[in-house]
Scaffold this active site. Structure first.
Site: not given
Ligand code: M6R
Length: 609
Positions: A2, A27, A75, A101-102, A482, A486, A489, A505, A604
């Site tokens: 959060c 966040r 969140w 937060n936590g 990757e 992308k 997500e 396979h 994020k």
């Molecule tokens: O802040 P971080 O790099 O540790 O975050 C890791 C992942 O949560 C982050 O890369 C996530 O997969 C991204 N949203 C992908 O776009």
């Protein structure tokens, strides 16, 4: 996970809190709330949904007068996103109010104890336990109550706390969740990260684990858990305020995609001096670098994909065995580490709970060196790693990472080259070529970005796709991982990445008429092999989009749509090939009307396990 903001000063608090929360919405954004104290009564206002709802409800904060307040953007972890569970949370007589937060790991036990003592709960959150526990320990001295609570709770937390009997004080506490304090001209402010305070101040204090900050409008005092007062130096933040805004782009993600040439240049340039790779912050002598026998790269999500590419690059260049682990696996799998092991933790936020736990697991093994590759200065991973190599991407706001990913990649190239130089696995001439190619990357990324319109037309056609496959071999497999993440997500289209040779396979059974397959073919040595896999999927009806090096016009005979990237060293192709995949995902999400910057169910910074 959060966002928290708090303010005490001479200005109206609510507009400042809303403004700070807007910067922290990345966040978490399922609900938001404010608590503002005017010296008479602590007023709380909450709303479910985006911050904008709270903004409207409070008339931009006007409905909550007062110069002391705390705010929160949530969140959900404990309890669904609704008004009762939204923060801030009160004690029973509404004299103490908390944002958190936590995760409080022993909250069930504490809840039971408090229920037995007559406390009643109105939410399902772990946070409400804190409000009641503070109430239980409060005997007139807020600091004493806060310290007692800290001794009782287990887990991670950053709290902002107000006490009705202390209208001139704001308390901030943290353990394993980020929290900073800023000193501005008209008062003092707390926030989960610096982007929320940059508008008011550039001078911030980092609260360390198990420390408390007591803020009045003129002063800030820090204490440790034993109530000893601490001296702290402020840190000057040099980030550009505008860098945290959208700057004319429709979405942060698109802006950040376009910032990649600069971010990559900023990460590379300070580390090349007089034709040599210099990574001072590595803090390891040439002897220590030469003594490294094994490298673990540990990370989550896209940062993990950087690690997968890094394995090919480091093993190829420096001939050091590399294992790449998901942080959530590494932390529990009892890894075998010794004093010749280097553990690299990659994280944009520097706050990812699993990555932080993996770092701590690594540090439990004596003699192991932990290097953090981190974007957020002063974040937990940056502070706890033995050494930290910052990626200079600047603030990344969009949930889907782009520029942080690109800077993490080049950070690993630099490391691989440094190791290769020390170990003599690459000769001087080859090193000079590599450095030249590395320095060309920012301009080459710019060239790839210039072709985005063509990609938009193509992406519009595939907005209705049900499933997409990304295939590649070697580094192209890392790029596929990757590209696939992308797309899924932000566009919610199911997609999978496969090592091209593995498709037959099992997974090839999913290919049917019109299925889109993105084939990444930038590794010259493996080009023909992947091309054969392209033929295999084509003959089962797939529509193939290929990403390959300039000059491979033969590819057009097999693939239906070809994207060319400029020529570079094979080790560096990820930096170029990932760009059209980011743009493709962006345009598909746009065509589908998705919330590009804040995709559903995501946040994020993943600061919970
Ligand atoms: O802040 P971080 O790099 O540790 O975050 C890791 C992942 O949560 C982050 O890369 C996530 O997969 C991204 N949203 C992908 O776009």
């Amino acid at each position: 996970m959060c966002g928290i903001v708090g303010y005490i000063g001479t200005e109206q608090a609510a507009p400042i809190l809303l403004d700070g929360l807007e910067k922290l919405e990345y966040r978490g954004y399922d609900s938001a709330g404010l608590a503002v104290y005017d010296g008479q009564e602590i007023q709380v206002m909450k709303s479910v949904g985006r911050l904008q709802v709270l903004h409207e409800l409070s008339h931009g904060g006007e409905k909550l007068p007062g110069t002391l307040g705390i705010g929160h953007t949530r969140w959900a972890t404990h309890g669904s996103p609704n008004n009762e569970n939204a923060h801030p949370h009160f004690n029973k007589d509404k004299s103490i109010v908390v944002v958190h937060n936590g995760i409080i790991e022993n909250y069930m036990k504490l809840r039971k104890l408090l229920l037995a003592r007559g406390y009643e709960f109105v939410s399902e959150t772990d946070t409400e336990v804190i409000a009641h526990l503070l109430d239980y320990y409060y005997k007139g001295d807020p600091l004493e109550a806060v310290l007692k609570v800290m001794q009782r709770v287990e887990g991670s937390y950053a709290f902002g706390i107000l006490f009705r009997e202390h209208p001139d004080e704001l308390y901030a506490v943290r353990k394993d969740s980020p929290l900073i304090v800023g000193k501005c001209g008209h008062g003092n402010i707390i926030a989960s990260d610096v982007s929320a305070v940059l508008k008011y101040t550039r001078d911030v204090y980092f609260i360390q684990n198990e420390e408390v900050a007591k803020l009045t409008k003129d002063e800030i005092h820090f204490y440790n858990i034993d109530c000893e007062e601490l001296e702290k130096e402020s840190t000057r933040i040099e980030w550009d305020v505008n860098a945290a805004e959208k700057g004319g782009y429709a979405h942060f993600m698109f802006k950040e995609i376009h910032e990649q040439p600069k971010a990559v240049r900023d990460t590379i340039s300070p580390r090349i001096r007089d034709g040599k790779i210099v990574i001072e912050e590595l803090g390891m002598s040439e002897e220590e670098l030469a003594a490294v026998r094994k490298i673990y790269i540990v990370a989550c999500g896209s940062a993990y994909h950087v690690g997968v590419a890094g394995k090919y690059v480091i093993e190829g260049m420096a001939r050091i065995p590399v294992e790449v682990d998901l942080a959530s696996e590494f932390r529990y799998r009892r890894p075998i580490l010794d004093e010749n092991t280097l553990v690299i933790i990659i994280s944009q936020s520097g706050e990812t709970a699993d990555s932080l736990a993996a770092l701590r697991e690594a540090k439990r093994h004596s003699g192991v060196t932990v290097l953090g590759i981190v974007n957020v200065v002063g974040s937990s991973i940056a502070r706890e790693a033995d050494h930290v190599m910052y990626t200079w991407a600047g603030p990344e706001i969009a949930v889907a990472t782009t520029k942080a990913y690109s800077t993490q990649l080049v950070a690993l190239y630099l490391l691989a080259m440094r190791f290769a130089g020390v170990r003599g696995t690459i000769g001087e001439e080859e090193m000079a070529d590599l450095i030249r190619d590395l320095q060309k990357l920012p301009d080459q990324i710019e060239m790839v970005l210039a072709n985005k319109e063509r990609l938009q037309r193509f992406a519009n056609r595939y907005a209705a796709a049900k499933s997409v496959f990304f295939i590649g071999r070697g580094i192209d497999y890392a790029i596929s991982l990757e590209g696939s993440l992308k797309l899924k997500e932000i566009s919610y289209i199911h997609s999978e990445a496969y090592a091209a040779g593995e498709l037959k396979h099992g997974t090839i059974s999913l290919i049917e008429e019109g299925t889109l397959v993105a084939a990444i073919m930038t590794q010259e040595e493996l080009y023909k092999k992947t091309l054969s896999n392209v033929v295999e999927v084509k003959s089962r009806g797939a529509f193939v989009m290929a990403v390959t090096n300039l000059g491979h016009t033969d590819c057009e005979k097999t693939a239906d749509y070809v994207i060319y990237i400029p020529k570079t060293n094979p080790y560096f192709t990820d930096s170029l090939a990932v760009i059209p995949l980011q743009i493709f995902a962006y345009y598909v999400a746009l065509a589908k009307g998705c919330d590009v910057d804040k995709p559903r169910n995501l946040a994020k910074s993943v600061t919970v396990e």
